[in-house]
Scaffold this active site. Structure first.
Site, mmCIF file in Angstrom:
data_model
loop_
_atom_site.group_PDB
_atom_site.id
_atom_site.type_symbol
_atom_site.label_atom_id
_atom_site.label_comp_id
_atom_site.label_asym_id
_atom_site.label_seq_id
_atom_site.Cartn_x
_atom_site.Cartn_y
_atom_site.Cartn_z
ATOM 1 N N HIS A 3 -86.234 -70.008 50.735
ATOM 2 C CA HIS A 3 -87.532 -70.147 50.086
ATOM 3 C C HIS A 3 -88.188 -71.464 50.502
ATOM 4 O O HIS A 3 -87.518 -72.485 50.630
ATOM 5 C CB HIS A 3 -87.380 -70.102 48.569
ATOM 6 C CG HIS A 3 -86.939 -68.764 48.051
ATOM 7 N ND1 HIS A 3 -85.806 -68.587 47.294
ATOM 8 C CD2 HIS A 3 -87.492 -67.529 48.197
ATOM 9 C CE1 HIS A 3 -85.673 -67.312 46.987
ATOM 10 N NE2 HIS A 3 -86.674 -66.654 47.525
ATOM 11 N N ASN B 44 -91.470 -60.668 51.670
ATOM 12 C CA ASN B 44 -92.057 -61.547 50.664
ATOM 13 C C ASN B 44 -92.681 -62.787 51.303
ATOM 14 O O ASN B 44 -92.048 -63.445 52.129
ATOM 15 C CB ASN B 44 -90.990 -62.002 49.669
ATOM 16 C CG ASN B 44 -90.582 -60.912 48.700
ATOM 17 O OD1 ASN B 44 -90.671 -59.729 49.008
ATOM 18 N ND2 ASN B 44 -90.130 -61.311 47.531
ATOM 19 N N ASP C 236 -91.305 -60.822 40.127
ATOM 20 C CA ASP C 236 -90.498 -61.460 41.168
ATOM 21 C C ASP C 236 -89.526 -62.463 40.555
ATOM 22 O O ASP C 236 -89.915 -63.283 39.721
ATOM 23 C CB ASP C 236 -91.440 -62.164 42.155
ATOM 24 C CG ASP C 236 -90.747 -62.651 43.410
ATOM 25 O OD1 ASP C 236 -89.717 -62.063 43.781
ATOM 26 O OD2 ASP C 236 -91.246 -63.608 44.036
ATOM 27 N N GLY D 54 -88.165 -65.221 51.464
ATOM 28 C CA GLY D 54 -88.248 -66.447 52.254
ATOM 29 C C GLY D 54 -88.854 -66.248 53.625
ATOM 30 O O GLY D 54 -88.458 -66.903 54.592
#
Length: 292
Positions: free
Chosen positions: A180, A230, A82, A209
């Site tokens: 994020h 994610n 990532d 995010g």
């Protein structure tokens, strides 16, 4: 079972209209907590590690853990790099067995981003490794990288089309208003922009995010083409809060087997919710075309 590419997982998600959750991992306990839920719910999963993760625990150790868990839980696992920024770093980790990588050149101008991503794609595709890239830039804090609001920008649909054509990337992380970390106010997701990207890009789209984003917003992005979601910050907060509470109630406690389990159980509740939001329960595919 084995460590696999995310390409086949995301293609299945795209065909069936769900998303594969990608959970960030940090140690054996976080991996185990995630897999206990995914195994029980029969959900495909992507275990994501940032460069900071692999500074904390060596890639070879995480790879060995994931390989062992893949066998014990009887499910294929995608171990994903990532937010990696270096071709050399990705090359080393792919040579060690990883089959899914994100090259993040979003901080570069468009043409430089294309050049970097294309170099990674050329190498990774020779090694059965899928590649994710990012166009547009999310604000917030990821690993040890901070992006302020002035540096963040949304993905342009026509640039996304050209970017995918020039790079041959397998999936694309788009910036549509998420960030994020946690939000200080309700996020404004540009669903129209996402729909326009989906109209001109035919590969799976990725939502970064997703922590702290309302469930109904995430579901809507999946309806509009997001195939990978994610999640990182919410997992860490749940784990840490539960461990802190345990020590408040057990100030003399010192046995990791007890307080780690409390943290794991709290994390598992987040994982369950995200699987339900993604619609990935009972979507685990064990076909030989998926397991390399």
């Amino acid at each position: 079972m084995s460590i696999i590419s995310t390409k086949y997982l995301l293609q299945d998600a795209q065909a069936k209209g769900y998303a594969v959750p990608a959970f960030n991992i940090h140690n054996a306990e976080t991996i185990q907590a995630i897999l206990e839920v995914c195994s029980e719910m029969r959900s495909p999963v992507i275990l994501a590690g940032t460069p900071g993760t692999f500074k904390h625990i060596a890639l070879e150790e995480i790879y060995a853990l994931c390989s062992a868990y893949s066998i014990s839980y009887d499910m294929p696992l995608a171990l994903h790099l990532d937010h990696h920024e270096s071709l050399d770093d990705i090359r080393r980790k792919v040579n060690a067995g990883v089959r899914s990588a994100m090259i993040d050149g979003s901080h570069f101008p468009f043409e430089q981003n294309v050049t970097l991503v294309k170099s990674v794609v050329d190498f990774c595709h020779l090694n059965d490794c899928s590649v994710e890239a990012e166009l547009g830039r999310l604000g917030g804090m990821e690993d040890d990288m901070s992006v302020d609001a002035e540096s963040a920008f949304l993905t342009d649909p026509q640039e996304a089309k050209r970017f995918v054509e020039l790079t041959g990337v397998d999936s694309l992380a788009v910036a549509i208003g998420t960030a994020h970390g946690l939000y200080t106010k309700r996020p404004k997701i540009d669903f129209q922009r996402l729909a326009e990207i989906r109209d001109v890009v035919d590969i799976p789209l990725v939502l970064h995010g997703a922590s702290d984003v309302p469930d109904e917003f995430v579901r809507r992005t999946i309806e509009l083409g997001v195939c990978k979601v994610n999640v990182a910050t919410e997992l860490k907060i749940a784990f840490s809060a539960a461990v802190k509470e345990w020590f408040n109630e057990n100030p003399q406690g010192n046995d990791p087997r007890f307080y780690m389990r409390v943290g794991m159980d709290a994390m598992k509740e987040v994982v369950k919710n995200k699987i339900n939001v993604c619609g990935s329960a009972n979507k685990l595919v064990l076909d030989s075309a998926v397991v390399l």
